[in-house]
Design an enzyme around this catalytic site. Sequence first.
Site, PDB file in Angstrom:
ATOM      1  N   LYS A  93       0.866  -1.352  -0.096  1.00 37.27           N
ATOM      2  CA  LYS A  93       0.010   0.033  -0.085  1.00 37.27           C
ATOM      3  C   LYS A  93       0.907   1.237  -0.080  1.00 37.27           C
ATOM      4  CE  LYS A  93      -3.400   0.381   2.664  1.00 37.27           C
ATOM      5  NZ  LYS A  93      -3.999   1.245   1.437  1.00 37.27           N
ATOM      6  N   GLU A 102      -3.002   4.579   7.171  1.00 34.40           N
ATOM      7  CA  GLU A 102      -3.530   3.706   6.818  1.00 34.40           C
ATOM      8  C   GLU A 102      -3.364   2.436   7.812  1.00 34.40           C
ATOM      9  OE1 GLU A 102      -4.472   4.448   2.196  1.00 34.40           O
ATOM     10  OE2 GLU A 102      -2.695   3.410   2.655  1.00 34.40           O
TER      11      GLU A 102
HETATM   12  C1  5RP Z   1      -2.996   4.968  -0.638  1.00 33.30           C
HETATM   13  C2  5RP Z   1      -3.285   3.537  -0.835  1.00 33.30           C
HETATM   14  C3  5RP Z   1      -4.425   2.982  -1.684  1.00 33.30           C
HETATM   15  O1  5RP Z   1      -5.204   2.028  -0.901  1.00 33.30           O
HETATM   16  C4  5RP Z   1      -3.788   2.370  -2.877  1.00 33.30           C
HETATM   17  O2  5RP Z   1      -2.773   3.387  -3.490  1.00 33.30           O
HETATM   18  C5  5RP Z   1      -4.643   1.826  -3.809  1.00 33.30           C
HETATM   19  O3  5RP Z   1      -5.299   2.960  -4.451  1.00 33.30           O
HETATM   20  P1  5RP Z   1      -6.538   3.041  -5.705  1.00 33.30           P
HETATM   21  O4  5RP Z   1      -7.798   2.689  -4.976  1.00 33.30           O
HETATM   22  O5  5RP Z   1      -6.310   4.365  -6.125  1.00 33.30           O
HETATM   23  O6  5RP Z   1      -6.034   1.911  -6.764  1.00 33.30           O
HETATM   24  O7  5RP Z   1      -2.705   2.698  -0.228  1.00 33.30           O
HETATM   25  O8  5RP Z   1      -1.913   5.247   0.141  1.00 33.30           O
END
Ligand code: 5RP
Length: 227
Positions: A93, A102
């Site tokens: 992530k 997160e």
């Molecule tokens: C943000 C994250 C998001 O969950 C990850 O980048 C996925 O994003 P998206 O839903 O735009 O594909 O970890 O820090």
Amino acid sequence: MDPKELLATYTLNYLRGKKIIGVGTGKTVKKLIEVLSSEENLKESSLFVASSIDTEIELSKRGFKVLSLFSAIQPEIYVDSFDIVTKDGIMIKGGGGALLREKLLAYFSKYRIFIGESTKLKDTKVIDIPIEVISVGVSYVKYKLEKMGFTVKIREGSGKMGPIISDNGNVILDVSVKTENLCEFDRMIKNIPSIVETGIFCKELYNKIILANEQGRIEEMDAGDGI
Ligand code: 5RP
């Protein structure tokens, strides 16, 4: 059907009736918030905790009540997406730079689900891992990781010269790492001063991963399942 929309609708069943809901960051989560906005009960009876400024703005804009992360109220459920899930069930992530909050919410919440398109399930040998670093330590951390043999890039955005700065005032590095022993790598590099957190989410950080494809097929995986 758009897999993001399908995932959002599917996730509703997990969220209905929950009083405190933690919410991740990114496009998948934005679609979820859009779908949730027709749920009047959630607007009236639930409180949300956001993992980023972006998500907080999105929730508030649509009329949800948002609690500060400082409130230390434990979410009953946390919902988020991911950039990659490996065949061993390890998530990466931090594509949106929100990895620290997160991870904090994933640790804090009673139940954690992560939703994403099936194309995010990847069998790659090398992955770029986002790592949040206190800005004053960036040069040292970069030097140290390169000395250990890793390729390191300081994440830059558009609309600003130089590194992007996270919601916590830190810098994000993207470090190229072989996929064997990602959780061991996560533990090991935390010993380097100035590294705050990594985007590696091992199995203790989730209960369920839900994948959807363009044909409308939903697949649920529990942390114990393996993939
Ligand atoms: C943000 C994250 C998001 O969950 C990850 O980048 C996925 O994003 P998206 O839903 O735009 O594909 O970890 O820090």
